[in-house]
Design a protein around this motif. Structure first.
Motif, PDB file in Angstrom:
ATOM      1  N   ALA A   1      42.617 -44.659  19.898  1.00 26.43           N
ATOM      2  CA  ALA A   1      42.929 -46.130  19.584  1.00 26.43           C
ATOM      3  C   ALA A   1      44.417 -46.455  19.970  1.00 26.43           C
ATOM      4  CB  ALA A   1      42.675 -46.624  18.183  1.00 26.43           C
ATOM      5  N   VAL A   2      44.737 -46.109  21.150  1.00 26.07           N
ATOM      6  CA  VAL A   2      46.077 -46.370  21.548  1.00 26.07           C
ATOM      7  C   VAL A   2      46.304 -47.903  22.447  1.00 26.07           C
ATOM      8  CG1 VAL A   2      47.083 -44.057  21.313  1.00 26.07           C
ATOM      9  CG2 VAL A   2      46.147 -45.000  23.523  1.00 26.07           C
ATOM     10  N   PHE A   3      47.384 -47.884  23.161  1.00 28.92           N
ATOM     11  CA  PHE A   3      47.498 -49.367  23.959  1.00 28.92           C
ATOM     12  C   PHE A   3      46.448 -49.284  25.033  1.00 28.92           C
ATOM     13  CE2 PHE A   3      51.680 -48.714  21.872  1.00 28.92           C
ATOM     14  CZ  PHE A   3      51.514 -50.126  21.107  1.00 28.92           C
ATOM     15  N   GLU A   4      45.933 -50.380  25.625  1.00 30.67           N
ATOM     16  CA  GLU A   4      45.280 -50.507  26.678  1.00 30.67           C
ATOM     17  C   GLU A   4      46.161 -50.260  28.057  1.00 30.67           C
ATOM     18  OE1 GLU A   4      41.364 -52.018  26.947  1.00 30.67           O
ATOM     19  OE2 GLU A   4      41.898 -50.569  25.590  1.00 30.67           O
ATOM     20  N   ASP A   5      46.493 -48.833  28.208  1.00 34.23           N
ATOM     21  CA  ASP A   5      47.088 -48.636  29.206  1.00 34.23           C
ATOM     22  C   ASP A   5      46.254 -47.208  30.112  1.00 34.23           C
ATOM     23  OD1 ASP A   5      49.432 -46.571  30.369  1.00 34.23           O
ATOM     24  OD2 ASP A   5      49.935 -48.353  30.710  1.00 34.23           O
ATOM     25  N   LEU A   6      45.760 -47.339  31.008  1.00 34.65           N
ATOM     26  CA  LEU A   6      45.085 -46.207  31.922  1.00 34.65           C
ATOM     27  C   LEU A   6      45.814 -44.890  31.675  1.00 34.65           C
ATOM     28  CD1 LEU A   6      42.503 -45.312  33.020  1.00 34.65           C
ATOM     29  CD2 LEU A   6      43.322 -46.001  35.321  1.00 34.65           C
TER      30      LEU A   6
ATOM     31  N   LYS B   1      46.924 -39.067  14.046  1.00 35.12           N
ATOM     32  CA  LYS B   1      48.083 -38.848  14.747  1.00 35.12           C
ATOM     33  C   LYS B   1      48.759 -40.053  15.097  1.00 35.12           C
ATOM     34  CE  LYS B   1      50.339 -36.385  18.718  1.00 35.12           C
ATOM     35  NZ  LYS B   1      51.001 -37.764  19.198  1.00 35.12           N
ATOM     36  N   ASP B   2      50.277 -40.348  15.064  1.00 35.67           N
ATOM     37  CA  ASP B   2      51.004 -41.382  15.517  1.00 35.67           C
ATOM     38  C   ASP B   2      52.088 -40.998  15.862  1.00 35.67           C
ATOM     39  OD1 ASP B   2      50.459 -44.529  15.522  1.00 35.67           O
ATOM     40  OD2 ASP B   2      52.498 -44.239  15.429  1.00 35.67           O
ATOM     41  N   ILE B   3      52.936 -41.660  16.767  1.00 39.61           N
ATOM     42  CA  ILE B   3      54.103 -41.244  17.365  1.00 39.61           C
ATOM     43  C   ILE B   3      55.318 -41.360  16.159  1.00 39.61           C
ATOM     44  CG2 ILE B   3      53.700 -41.889  19.777  1.00 39.61           C
ATOM     45  CD1 ILE B   3      55.199 -44.330  19.399  1.00 39.61           C
ATOM     46  N   ASN B   4      55.020 -42.029  15.239  1.00 40.71           N
ATOM     47  CA  ASN B   4      56.078 -41.930  13.973  1.00 40.71           C
ATOM     48  C   ASN B   4      55.267 -42.175  12.832  1.00 40.71           C
ATOM     49  OD1 ASN B   4      55.554 -44.943  13.726  1.00 40.71           O
ATOM     50  ND2 ASN B   4      56.769 -45.080  15.549  1.00 40.71           N
ATOM     51  N   GLU B   5      55.960 -41.753  11.619  1.00 36.98           N
ATOM     52  CA  GLU B   5      55.429 -41.842  10.264  1.00 36.98           C
ATOM     53  C   GLU B   5      55.227 -43.420   9.872  1.00 36.98           C
ATOM     54  OE1 GLU B   5      54.939 -39.360   8.247  1.00 36.98           O
ATOM     55  OE2 GLU B   5      56.172 -37.656   9.270  1.00 36.98           O
TER      56      GLU B   5
ATOM     57  N   ILE C   1      39.241 -47.522  11.765  1.00 38.77           N
ATOM     58  CA  ILE C   1      38.511 -46.559  12.242  1.00 38.77           C
ATOM     59  C   ILE C   1      38.343 -45.347  11.094  1.00 38.77           C
ATOM     60  CG2 ILE C   1      37.748 -44.826  13.953  1.00 38.77           C
ATOM     61  CD1 ILE C   1      38.977 -46.892  15.893  1.00 38.77           C
ATOM     62  N   ALA C   2      40.026 -45.180  10.711  1.00 33.01           N
ATOM     63  CA  ALA C   2      40.060 -43.833   9.702  1.00 33.01           C
ATOM     64  C   ALA C   2      39.530 -44.284   8.489  1.00 33.01           C
ATOM     65  CB  ALA C   2      41.603 -43.804   9.750  1.00 33.01           C
ATOM     66  N   CYS C   3      39.512 -45.557   8.170  1.00 32.97           N
ATOM     67  CA  CYS C   3      39.127 -46.087   6.769  1.00 32.97           C
ATOM     68  C   CYS C   3      37.457 -46.071   6.611  1.00 32.97           C
ATOM     69  CB  CYS C   3      39.400 -47.645   6.437  1.00 32.97           C
ATOM     70  SG  CYS C   3      38.688 -48.310   4.996  1.00 32.97           S
ATOM     71  N   VAL C   4      36.836 -46.365   7.650  1.00 27.94           N
ATOM     72  CA  VAL C   4      35.295 -46.376   7.507  1.00 27.94           C
ATOM     73  C   VAL C   4      34.729 -45.052   7.683  1.00 27.94           C
ATOM     74  CG1 VAL C   4      34.799 -48.696   8.496  1.00 27.94           C
ATOM     75  CG2 VAL C   4      35.016 -46.973  10.056  1.00 27.94           C
ATOM     76  N   THR C   5      35.479 -44.045   8.655  1.00 33.74           N
ATOM     77  CA  THR C   5      35.163 -42.678   8.775  1.00 33.74           C
ATOM     78  C   THR C   5      35.144 -41.861   7.109  1.00 33.74           C
ATOM     79  OG1 THR C   5      35.979 -42.845  11.053  1.00 33.74           O
ATOM     80  CG2 THR C   5      35.401 -40.623  10.044  1.00 33.74           C
ATOM     81  N   ALA C   6      36.434 -42.233   6.363  1.00 34.12           N
ATOM     82  CA  ALA C   6      36.586 -41.443   5.181  1.00 34.12           C
ATOM     83  C   ALA C   6      35.657 -42.074   4.105  1.00 34.12           C
ATOM     84  CB  ALA C   6      38.033 -41.463   4.809  1.00 34.12           C
ATOM     85  N   THR C   7      35.743 -43.333   4.068  1.00 33.41           N
ATOM     86  CA  THR C   7      34.957 -44.098   2.772  1.00 33.41           C
ATOM     87  C   THR C   7      33.689 -44.268   2.960  1.00 33.41           C
ATOM     88  OG1 THR C   7      35.449 -46.351   3.953  1.00 33.41           O
ATOM     89  CG2 THR C   7      37.371 -45.478   2.504  1.00 33.41           C
ATOM     90  N   ARG C   8      33.135 -44.297   4.251  1.00 36.33           N
ATOM     91  CA  ARG C   8      31.741 -44.558   4.471  1.00 36.33           C
ATOM     92  C   ARG C   8      30.796 -43.200   4.817  1.00 36.33           C
ATOM     93  NH1 ARG C   8      31.433 -50.351   7.362  1.00 36.33           N
ATOM     94  NH2 ARG C   8      32.789 -51.728   5.637  1.00 36.33           N
TER      95      ARG C   8
ATOM     96  N   GLY D   1      46.582 -42.866  17.056  1.00 42.00           N
ATOM     97  CA  GLY D   1      47.097 -44.205  16.930  1.00 42.00           C
ATOM     98  C   GLY D   1      46.648 -44.914  15.549  1.00 42.00           C
ATOM     99  N   GLY D   2      47.780 -45.246  14.785  1.00 42.84           N
ATOM    100  CA  GLY D   2      47.736 -45.786  13.447  1.00 42.84           C
ATOM    101  C   GLY D   2      47.834 -47.119  13.352  1.00 42.84           C
ATOM    102  N   GLY D   3      47.368 -47.983  14.507  1.00 42.41           N
ATOM    103  CA  GLY D   3      47.717 -49.306  14.366  1.00 42.41           C
ATOM    104  C   GLY D   3      46.432 -50.002  13.709  1.00 42.41           C
ATOM    105  N   LEU D   4      46.251 -51.131  13.822  1.00 42.71           N
ATOM    106  CA  LEU D   4      45.080 -51.981  13.016  1.00 42.71           C
ATOM    107  C   LEU D   4      43.749 -51.411  13.521  1.00 42.71           C
ATOM    108  CD1 LEU D   4      44.980 -54.603  11.242  1.00 42.71           C
ATOM    109  CD2 LEU D   4      44.202 -55.697  13.379  1.00 42.71           C
TER     110      LEU D   4
END
Length: 443
Positions: A127-132, A70-74, A55-62, A47-50
């Motif tokens: 980090a995708v939508f809140e759907d079980l 991975k996201d469903i689209n570019e 999460i990607a930012c703090v993982t790489a930068t810190r 999930g590439g949302g907010l």
């Protein structure tokens, strides 16, 4: 100066702040259990949302770890990359980072619309939508495309982790990892093992949080976990005050004056009114009607108001082209929508007392039910997760400062005035009768 310092050092505020310092330092050294964490070389994000971008930012930068999104689209991948570029851009502009260093850190983040590269990741944060059903599908896909040791960590704010792991082939490697928005600023994460999560998975997830510069508390897999569970009754009480005619600005100012960084109505706008309304039914179903939001509030969501994210909430959000207001103004059309006539009639201390007492009561319940492991974790969670006034030390330090007897008397008084949802929990009643504290005296 020495005399003034001596006086300040002996205040309750000084003791509260020192306790938070020692608690957060101790948590940085804890692994969440007895097992050794699995080595972390690469991290996957679904999930590439907010949240995914943060999460990607703090993982790489810190954390300095390579990240694969991975996201469903570019478009989603580009949004996630832009998040890190913007965060690093602020550092470049303030001369805290060279452009070459920004480029180097950005090279740690890559993206794909399929699972290419995921066979090498040690942990996947979803980090995708809140759907079980969607989250269960993500678990199955990760198990099919990643290494046998890969941990699946779900950034869910309301769904039980045990349910997400129900159809997993390796349920011992499924865990919750709840971040708070905005990810690059909020220091807390909740690590949520379900009944079948292995000790190694807990330790690996806590190790990732530490690499990201986060303070991690391990909490029980129950509705709302800890932070959202104590936050919901606090915001619900602010909503009741609003329906009694107290103006939006007055409510927020009362809690800011108490010591919170923002008021409850502003917070609801920032988090998202739609997010709040998704969590509340989960809490009501699991924990009972005391979590029910006032029925009149359904009208707010039906009116298409989601808060800051869509520019329509309790406050007015001028478009970029419009002159920015120096001071945020409430959207007065909401009063008509809710059928109330606004008039400041409550003392700020009364508003703060009603909202905060609901939070304190629920925090005590969480400790009693084992949702949090200790009063220390509960204090860190409230201060770092929702900005509970640090100079009060957190809900449990504050209750010790007031005394359990006074807390119970206040709750009983509020119950007589405003209803049964203020009924003091059994733990507090027992502590009041026996003169107990959450922390040993002098600690």
């Amino acid at each position: 100066e020495a005399r003034a310092f001596g006086e300040l050092a002996m205040t309750p505020q000084s003791a509260a702040l020192r306790s938070l310092f020692f608690a957060s330092t101790a948590l940085k050294k804890e692994r969440g259990g007895n097992a050794q964490p699995h080595a972390l070389h690469r991290v996957g994000i679904l999930g590439g949302g907010l949240m995914g971008g943060g999460i990607a930012c703090v993982t790489a930068t810190r954390g300095g770890l390579p990240v694969r999104i991975k996201d469903i689209n570019e478009t989603g991948i580009n949004h996630a990359l832009k998040y890190s570029w913007d965060v690093l851009g602020k550092r470049v502009r303030s001369k805290r980072m060279r452009p070459a260093e920004r480029q180097k850190q950005m090279m740690l983040i890559s993206g794909s619309t399929d699972y290419t590269g995921f066979e090498q990741v040690d942990i996947v944060v979803e980090a995708v939508f809140e759907d079980l059903a969607l989250k269960q599908k993500m678990v199955a896909e990760v198990e099919a495309n990643c290494a046998p040791h890969t941990v699946f960590a779900s950034n869910t704010s309301s769904l039980p982790i045990g349910h997400i792991a129900e159809k997993a082939q390796r349920p011992q490697q499924v865990i919750g990892l709840h971040y708070f928005s905005p990810v690059d600023k909020m220091p807390l994460v909740e690590v949520i093992p379900h009944a079948g999560t292995s000790e190694e998975t807990i330790a690996t997830t806590v190790a990732l949080a530490h690499k990201q510069g986060k303070t991690a508390i391990v909490v029980g897999d129950s509705a709302g976990f800890y932070v959202n569970r104590i936050l919901a009754p606090y915001i619900n009480e602010a909503a009741r005050c609003l329906l009694e005619g107290e103006p939006i600005e007055s409510l927020d100012k009362a809690l800011v004056d108490f010591g919170f960084p923002v008021g409850p109505i502003t917070l609801l706008d920032e988090v998202g009114i739609d997010v709040g309304t998704k969590i509340i039914p989960v809490l009501v179903e699991a924990l009972g009607p005391r979590f029910a939001a006032p029925a009149a509030f359904d009208a707010v969501l039906k009116d298409g108001r989601k808060g800051r994210k869509n520019g329509r909430g309790f406050y007015l959000y001028p478009s970029e082209g419009q002159q920015r207001q120096r001071r945020k103004r409430a959207d007065t059309s909401l009063y008509t929508l809710l059928g109330v006539t606004p008039k400041a009639h409550m003392l700020p201390a009364t508003v703060a007392q009603r909202c905060v007492m609901m939070m304190l009561n629920e925090a005590a319940r969480c400790l009693d039910e084992g949702v949090i492991r200790s009063a220390r974790d509960g204090d860190i969670g409230a201060v770092f997760g929702i900005g509970f006034p640090p100079f009060l030390g957190g809900p449990f330090r504050y209750m010790d400062e007031l005394g359990a007897e006074k807390v119970v008397k206040t709750l009983d008084y509020l119950r007589q005035q405003h209803g049964e949802h203020f009924a003091p929990c059994e733990r507090l009643q027992r502590m009041a009768q026996q003169g107990e504290r959450f922390y040993p005296l002098g600690s």
